[in-house]
Design a protein around this motif. Sequence first.
Motif, PDB file in Angstrom:
ATOM      1  N   PHE A 132       0.907  -1.130  -0.255  1.00 46.59           N
ATOM      2  CA  PHE A 132      -0.065   0.008  -0.106  1.00 46.59           C
ATOM      3  C   PHE A 132       1.005   1.076   0.003  1.00 46.59           C
ATOM      4  O   PHE A 132       1.809   1.155   0.653  1.00 46.59           O
ATOM      5  CB  PHE A 132      -0.845   0.134   1.380  1.00 46.59           C
ATOM      6  CG  PHE A 132      -1.985  -0.892   1.427  1.00 46.59           C
ATOM      7  CD1 PHE A 132      -2.833  -1.158   0.369  1.00 46.59           C
ATOM      8  CD2 PHE A 132      -2.306  -1.550   2.359  1.00 46.59           C
ATOM      9  CE1 PHE A 132      -4.114  -1.966   0.359  1.00 46.59           C
ATOM     10  CE2 PHE A 132      -3.338  -2.304   2.712  1.00 46.59           C
ATOM     11  CZ  PHE A 132      -4.179  -2.521   1.342  1.00 46.59           C
ATOM     12  N   GLY A 210      -7.430  -5.167   0.557  1.00 45.88           N
ATOM     13  CA  GLY A 210      -8.574  -4.375   1.339  1.00 45.88           C
ATOM     14  C   GLY A 210      -8.372  -3.163   0.631  1.00 45.88           C
ATOM     15  O   GLY A 210      -7.426  -2.875  -0.302  1.00 45.88           O
ATOM     16  N   GLN A 234     -10.152 -10.768   2.541  1.00 48.06           N
ATOM     17  CA  GLN A 234     -10.521  -9.452   2.353  1.00 48.06           C
ATOM     18  C   GLN A 234     -10.718  -8.607   3.448  1.00 48.06           C
ATOM     19  O   GLN A 234     -11.072  -9.432   4.463  1.00 48.06           O
ATOM     20  CB  GLN A 234     -11.937  -9.015   1.702  1.00 48.06           C
ATOM     21  CG  GLN A 234     -12.059  -9.765   0.333  1.00 48.06           C
ATOM     22  CD  GLN A 234     -13.083  -8.792  -0.608  1.00 48.06           C
ATOM     23  OE1 GLN A 234     -13.037  -7.709  -0.511  1.00 48.06           O
ATOM     24  NE2 GLN A 234     -14.130  -9.196  -0.858  1.00 48.06           N
ATOM     25  N   ASN A 235     -10.363  -7.359   3.579  1.00 54.69           N
ATOM     26  CA  ASN A 235     -10.259  -6.648   5.113  1.00 54.69           C
ATOM     27  C   ASN A 235     -10.955  -5.195   4.621  1.00 54.69           C
ATOM     28  O   ASN A 235     -10.844  -4.554   3.643  1.00 54.69           O
ATOM     29  CB  ASN A 235      -8.788  -6.571   5.472  1.00 54.69           C
ATOM     30  CG  ASN A 235      -8.412  -7.631   5.873  1.00 54.69           C
ATOM     31  OD1 ASN A 235      -8.640  -8.324   6.454  1.00 54.69           O
ATOM     32  ND2 ASN A 235      -7.192  -8.006   4.835  1.00 54.69           N
ATOM     33  N   TYR A 236     -11.822  -4.981   5.661  1.00 57.51           N
ATOM     34  CA  TYR A 236     -12.613  -3.819   5.424  1.00 57.51           C
ATOM     35  C   TYR A 236     -12.280  -2.588   6.678  1.00 57.51           C
ATOM     36  O   TYR A 236     -11.982  -3.189   7.414  1.00 57.51           O
ATOM     37  CB  TYR A 236     -14.122  -4.176   5.595  1.00 57.51           C
ATOM     38  CG  TYR A 236     -14.983  -3.268   5.526  1.00 57.51           C
ATOM     39  CD1 TYR A 236     -15.195  -2.312   4.249  1.00 57.51           C
ATOM     40  CD2 TYR A 236     -15.735  -2.374   6.509  1.00 57.51           C
ATOM     41  CE1 TYR A 236     -15.944  -1.144   4.252  1.00 57.51           C
ATOM     42  CE2 TYR A 236     -16.488  -1.204   6.733  1.00 57.51           C
ATOM     43  CZ  TYR A 236     -16.574  -0.536   5.641  1.00 57.51           C
ATOM     44  OH  TYR A 236     -17.478   0.399   5.533  1.00 57.51           O
ATOM     45  N   MET A 238     -12.597   1.968   6.831  1.00 60.90           N
ATOM     46  CA  MET A 238     -12.356   3.276   6.171  1.00 60.90           C
ATOM     47  C   MET A 238     -11.724   4.113   7.195  1.00 60.90           C
ATOM     48  O   MET A 238     -11.605   4.097   8.452  1.00 60.90           O
ATOM     49  CB  MET A 238     -13.667   3.625   5.858  1.00 60.90           C
ATOM     50  CG  MET A 238     -14.739   4.102   6.757  1.00 60.90           C
ATOM     51  SD  MET A 238     -16.314   4.108   6.284  1.00 60.90           S
ATOM     52  CE  MET A 238     -16.196   5.079   4.707  1.00 60.90           C
ATOM     53  N   GLU A 240     -12.568   7.165   8.341  1.00 65.50           N
ATOM     54  CA  GLU A 240     -13.508   7.563   9.628  1.00 65.50           C
ATOM     55  C   GLU A 240     -13.468   6.606  10.670  1.00 65.50           C
ATOM     56  O   GLU A 240     -13.737   6.837  11.692  1.00 65.50           O
ATOM     57  CB  GLU A 240     -14.859   7.942   8.866  1.00 65.50           C
ATOM     58  CG  GLU A 240     -14.709   8.760   7.948  1.00 65.50           C
ATOM     59  CD  GLU A 240     -14.590   8.573   6.332  1.00 65.50           C
ATOM     60  OE1 GLU A 240     -13.742   7.750   6.408  1.00 65.50           O
ATOM     61  OE2 GLU A 240     -15.473   8.976   5.492  1.00 65.50           O
ATOM     62  N   GLY A 243      -9.307   3.262   9.946  1.00 67.79           N
ATOM     63  CA  GLY A 243      -8.900   2.749   8.863  1.00 67.79           C
ATOM     64  C   GLY A 243      -9.187   1.137   8.505  1.00 67.79           C
ATOM     65  O   GLY A 243     -10.080   0.823   9.076  1.00 67.79           O
ATOM     66  N   PRO A 244      -7.992   0.302   8.217  1.00 72.30           N
ATOM     67  CA  PRO A 244      -8.243  -1.124   8.259  1.00 72.30           C
ATOM     68  C   PRO A 244      -8.586  -1.556   9.712  1.00 72.30           C
ATOM     69  O   PRO A 244      -8.066  -0.723  10.633  1.00 72.30           O
ATOM     70  CB  PRO A 244      -6.960  -1.613   7.727  1.00 72.30           C
ATOM     71  CG  PRO A 244      -5.796  -0.679   7.965  1.00 72.30           C
ATOM     72  CD  PRO A 244      -6.529   0.615   7.720  1.00 72.30           C
ATOM     73  N   ASP A 303     -21.397   2.220   2.126  1.00 81.48           N
ATOM     74  CA  ASP A 303     -21.216   0.889   1.786  1.00 81.48           C
ATOM     75  C   ASP A 303     -22.290  -0.310   1.749  1.00 81.48           C
ATOM     76  O   ASP A 303     -23.003  -0.147   2.853  1.00 81.48           O
ATOM     77  CB  ASP A 303     -20.025   0.188   2.291  1.00 81.48           C
ATOM     78  CG  ASP A 303     -18.786   0.904   2.094  1.00 81.48           C
ATOM     79  OD1 ASP A 303     -18.325   1.086   0.882  1.00 81.48           O
ATOM     80  OD2 ASP A 303     -17.792   1.346   3.137  1.00 81.48           O
ATOM     81  N   ARG A 327     -21.290   0.680  -3.348  1.00 86.29           N
ATOM     82  CA  ARG A 327     -21.612   1.824  -2.487  1.00 86.29           C
ATOM     83  C   ARG A 327     -22.788   2.495  -2.941  1.00 86.29           C
ATOM     84  O   ARG A 327     -23.118   2.722  -4.141  1.00 86.29           O
ATOM     85  CB  ARG A 327     -20.811   2.584  -2.492  1.00 86.29           C
ATOM     86  CG  ARG A 327     -19.102   2.269  -1.853  1.00 86.29           C
ATOM     87  CD  ARG A 327     -18.123   3.354  -2.051  1.00 86.29           C
ATOM     88  NE  ARG A 327     -18.404   4.553  -1.666  1.00 86.29           N
ATOM     89  CZ  ARG A 327     -18.429   5.069  -0.446  1.00 86.29           C
ATOM     90  NH1 ARG A 327     -18.042   4.149   0.831  1.00 86.29           N
ATOM     91  NH2 ARG A 327     -18.715   6.289  -0.149  1.00 86.29           N
TER      92      ARG A 327
END
Length: 439
Positions: A132, A210, A234-236, A238, A240, A243-244, A303, A327
């Motif tokens: 990343f 993610g 998968q990792n979710y 955001m 706000e 983060g991960p 989402d 989304r």
Amino acid sequence: MIWAKEETLSRKEIEEIQIARLKEQVAWSYERVAPYRAKMDAAGVKPEHIRTLKDLQLLPFSVKQDFRDNYPFGLFAVEREKLQRIHASSGTTGKPTVVGYTPEDMKNWTENVSRIACQGGAVPGDMAQICFGYGMFTGALGLHFGLENIGATVAPTSSGNTKKQIMFMQDLGTTVLVATPSYALYLGEVIQSMGLDPKKDLKLRVGLFGGEGMTEAMRQQMYVLFGEQFCATQNYGMSELNGPGVAGECPELCGMHINEDHFIAEIINPDTGEVLPEGEKGELVITCLTKKALPMIRYRTRDISRLFYEPCKCGRTTARMENLSGRTDDMLIIRGVNVFPSQVEEVLSAMPQISPYYEIIVDRKGQLDTMEIKVELADNSLVDSYGELEKLSATIGSRVKSVLGLDAAIRLEAPGKLQRFEGKAKRVTDNRKSLGLNC
Ligand code: DLL
């Protein structure tokens, strides 16, 4: 490996933690964040009205616009001097969303990411390569701290410079790859084009992905590129919500486990705000239970997902959220028809002749909206047969039409032709926006 005992509590135990923390968090926000106080006052709710988890529904939603209205620090509950770290989301239009962390927030964030790293199969001693982009994006430093915390060795290679990434992968013996799924696929393609055999030349075992969605077709492609031993999860999260570290898949691949002692998840009807029952699809709303610098109460993520509460075979009892199906603000209106890019993706991903790369281009010719879908062939087997290409393009067109009710111009591209991305992939270009059209 299960990192924390909180991942295996009974529902009663989880809910006891949630209500205690919720009460504390609502009082903290009400006392310290003027925009929250104003919203709660307008709704006639006081912190003492929150007695049970059901009372969460009394609280007003928070939305992205709150960040814009209070840029950069107006939603913070502590003075800027008390923050240990700042991150920001990229924000394609206007100002980015600025988020911040106290030392205690950093500790919780790190612990949450450690959990999802272990859920995805990482173990102490792993060699983790983080592709990343380091910077204001939460993905890189979030995974970095979480993986170091479990005792993995971290190589912060950041994004880009693909051949060098592969050199490091070989030379360091990378076992855990952290990236957006689209960049991981690109890495895999380059690895193949270099004539390497991932099974012999690399030691990759785990992919923690993610920041964007990964379709099942993309996951299958990962196995082809990196070998059957590879566990791609998968990792979710955001910005706000730290983060991960909000939720992540385990090797059972049946939804993402939510760190429920830190986050309460709800699903709402995005049009009415009504809370939907377990298993129904809608907009994910998250309340953070431990975030001190930047509390988030009933944050509308935009989402789309669903929630499931039955315990998982992996031993975790935490609620799971289904992998996102888009989304609410992804929706395009084309000739009056609502179109979600995920619907197009679903059609394309069911066709083995094409790769996971595609691009949707929306335009306006005269008074008419047009949609073109560029699709990349999976390999060269059809390239010389005009008839086969025609047939494939007609099949894609008719499947898209039957799902969307719209005609789309299908353009087949040679393998490797469509753009690859180092970070989150951009699949939709809406040229009507540059024409100043409201769409
Ligand atoms: O993408 C945080 C993150 C980084 C999560 C790395 C996981 C791994 P933002 O840049 O603020 O934060 O973007 C958040 O990205 O609302 C989703 O729409 C999308 N997104 C994040 N993870 C996933 C995922 C980070 N696993 C926005 N599947 C979110 C689908 C995802 N979409």
